[in-house]
Design a protein around this motif. Structure first.
Motif, mmCIF file in Angstrom:
data_model
loop_
_atom_site.group_PDB
_atom_site.id
_atom_site.type_symbol
_atom_site.label_atom_id
_atom_site.label_comp_id
_atom_site.label_asym_id
_atom_site.label_seq_id
_atom_site.Cartn_x
_atom_site.Cartn_y
_atom_site.Cartn_z
ATOM 1 N N VAL A 45 9.138 1.497 -5.549
ATOM 2 C CA VAL A 45 8.020 0.652 -5.978
ATOM 3 C C VAL A 45 7.701 -0.391 -4.911
ATOM 4 O O VAL A 45 6.558 -0.526 -4.467
ATOM 5 C CB VAL A 45 8.345 -0.042 -7.318
ATOM 6 C CG1 VAL A 45 7.254 -1.054 -7.678
ATOM 7 C CG2 VAL A 45 8.484 0.999 -8.424
ATOM 8 N N GLN A 48 9.764 0.817 -12.692
ATOM 9 C CA GLN A 48 8.916 1.960 -12.344
ATOM 10 C C GLN A 48 7.832 2.200 -13.388
ATOM 11 O O GLN A 48 6.664 2.416 -13.045
ATOM 12 C CB GLN A 48 9.770 3.216 -12.170
ATOM 13 C CG GLN A 48 10.629 3.203 -10.922
ATOM 14 C CD GLN A 48 11.321 4.534 -10.672
ATOM 15 O OE1 GLN A 48 11.198 5.482 -11.452
ATOM 16 N NE2 GLN A 48 12.067 4.622 -9.580
ATOM 17 N N ALA A 100 5.205 -0.480 -13.234
ATOM 18 C CA ALA A 100 4.369 -0.293 -12.044
ATOM 19 C C ALA A 100 3.259 0.719 -12.301
ATOM 20 O O ALA A 100 2.117 0.541 -11.844
ATOM 21 C CB ALA A 100 5.228 0.144 -10.861
ATOM 22 N N PHE A 132 0.537 4.507 -8.240
ATOM 23 C CA PHE A 132 1.806 5.124 -8.648
ATOM 24 C C PHE A 132 1.600 6.340 -9.549
ATOM 25 O O PHE A 132 2.425 6.634 -10.406
ATOM 26 C CB PHE A 132 2.676 4.080 -9.370
ATOM 27 C CG PHE A 132 3.153 2.974 -8.477
ATOM 28 C CD1 PHE A 132 4.148 3.198 -7.537
ATOM 29 C CD2 PHE A 132 2.594 1.707 -8.560
ATOM 30 C CE1 PHE A 132 4.587 2.184 -6.699
ATOM 31 C CE2 PHE A 132 3.033 0.676 -7.731
ATOM 32 C CZ PHE A 132 4.028 0.918 -6.793
#
Length: 379
Positions: free
Chosen positions: A193, A336, A339, A347
């Motif tokens: 990330v 994660q 994100a 992402f």
């Protein structure tokens, strides 16, 4: 070392050599806990008391093949705070039902006499128990009978103390290599990330309202300062709304302040808290949870006055995530997933669920089950 311990150690060596394995002898080691205390412990430890049941999140990773082999007692919080994980452990390790348990240190429910009778090699306490343990002179009383107390932390300042706590427990368990493997895995997954965000010129950080245990009570809104989930939001590329309002890790914010700030994204932590608040409005999350019901309850929380007119609700950017990411070394999974909520295009190829599956496969004794996060349905 007493004559009896010498004889027992010699017997262990002989047995190990006959079996063709390397002997494993306990020895006194000096460690420094997360409070900076120097503590002498006979390691590798064979009998431990967990001052919080959720310390099993770490113990299970260190002793994957037999996670309860060293645990002689634990606090009773895991079945209440995370019943889904507890049920998984109980199904696979039925002996857990007979494991001695005790109440919280803060409630004065820790039984010192019981602890002494169990003859542990060490008692692990979370740092938030220190004030209560000091008031009870717990460390001194246990030290008088040769039982050391070691403090760890995965909740108050997890991004400062998680790695030292993992190394400390790994050393005392004689599982240093496993601990370092876990630390490296965790760091690499966070870097997936942060490395990508670092390459973005002029990164626009969405304003995120992070609500702690929404629906646990009728009040709104518990939140996070610049640590724990507040820090996870920042690492994931957002701006945590309450960082400037809450001086510590945990606190509350005024609903009117949330309305005025008009956050871009709302994230609420959830768990299955029927033991604490039966029938509550909390979002039930955890391994194997009913995500349809969780989504329904999340939609209900989004209709509260603090959120109903915000940009987050209007744009369908309201999410819930498993509360216990805040109290375990698994924070990288939450980072994660958050994100992907904050920067979906950046992402779009990041799969937090795959990361969580890998965590289970590599380090944990339980099979992966979905149920750790949910998003409101867009209208």
């Amino acid at each position: 070392m007493s004559l009896l311990r010498v004889l027992l150690a010699a017997a262990t060596v002989a047995t190990s050599l006959l079996a063709g394995g390397a002997p494993a002898l306990a020895d006194k080691v000096m460690v420094t806990d997360v409070l900076g205390r120097k503590v002498e412990v006979e390691a590798p430890v064979q009998r431990v008391i967990l001052g919080e049941g959720r310390q099993m999140y770490v113990v299970a990773a260190l002793d994957k093949d037999d996670p309860f082999k060293r645990v002689v007692a634990w606090r009773d919080d895991l079945p209440k705070a995370d019943p889904d994980s507890y049920k998984q452990y109980l199904a696979r390790y039925p002996q857990v039902a007979k494991l001695p348990s005790f109440g919280g240190m803060k409630e004065g429910a820790f039984d010192i006499e019981q602890a002494i009778a169990l003859k542990p090699d060490v008692l692990f306490l979370n740092i938030e128990a220190k004030v209560a343990s000091d008031e009870a002179s717990l460390v001194e009383k246990l030290a008088a009978v040769g039982i050391p107390v070691v403090y760890v932390d995965f909740r108050e300042k997890p991004f400062q103390n998680t790695e030292p706590s993992l190394r400390l427990m790994g050393k005392l368990f004689g599982r240093e290599t496993v601990a370092e493997d876990f630390i490296a895995f965790r760091a690499a997954e966070i870097a997936r990330v942060t490395d990508r965000l670092a390459k973005v010129q002029g990164l626009k950080r969405p304003l995120v309202m992070m609500e702690r245990a929404g629906g646990y009570s009728d009040d709104c809104c518990m939140s996070f300062g610049n640590e724990n989930f507040g820090k996870m939001v920042d690492i994931a590329g957002g701006k945590n709304f309450a960082s400037d309002l809450i001086p510590g890790t945990f606190g509350t914010v005024n609903p009117e302040a949330v309305v005025a700030a008009n956050p871009d994204v709302v994230v609420i932590t959830g768990g299955n808290w029927g033991a604490y608040v039966p029938g509550g409005a909390w979002v039930g999350l955890g391994p194997g949870s009913d995500l349809t019901e969780a989504r329904r309850k999340l939609a209900g929380l989004a209709r509260r006055p603090a959120f109903s007119q915000t940009k987050a609700v209007k744009d369908g950017r309201v999410h819930a995530i498993w509360h216990q990411f805040y109290n375990s070394p698994y924070q990288f999974v939450a980072i994660q997933e958050i994100a992907t909520w904050l920067h979906p295009e950046l992402f779009k190829d990041l799969d937090a669920e795959a990361t969580l599956k890998t965590l289970h496969e590599r380090f944990l004794p339980l099979p992966y089950q979905p149920g750790y996060w949910v998003t409101v349905e867009r209208k």
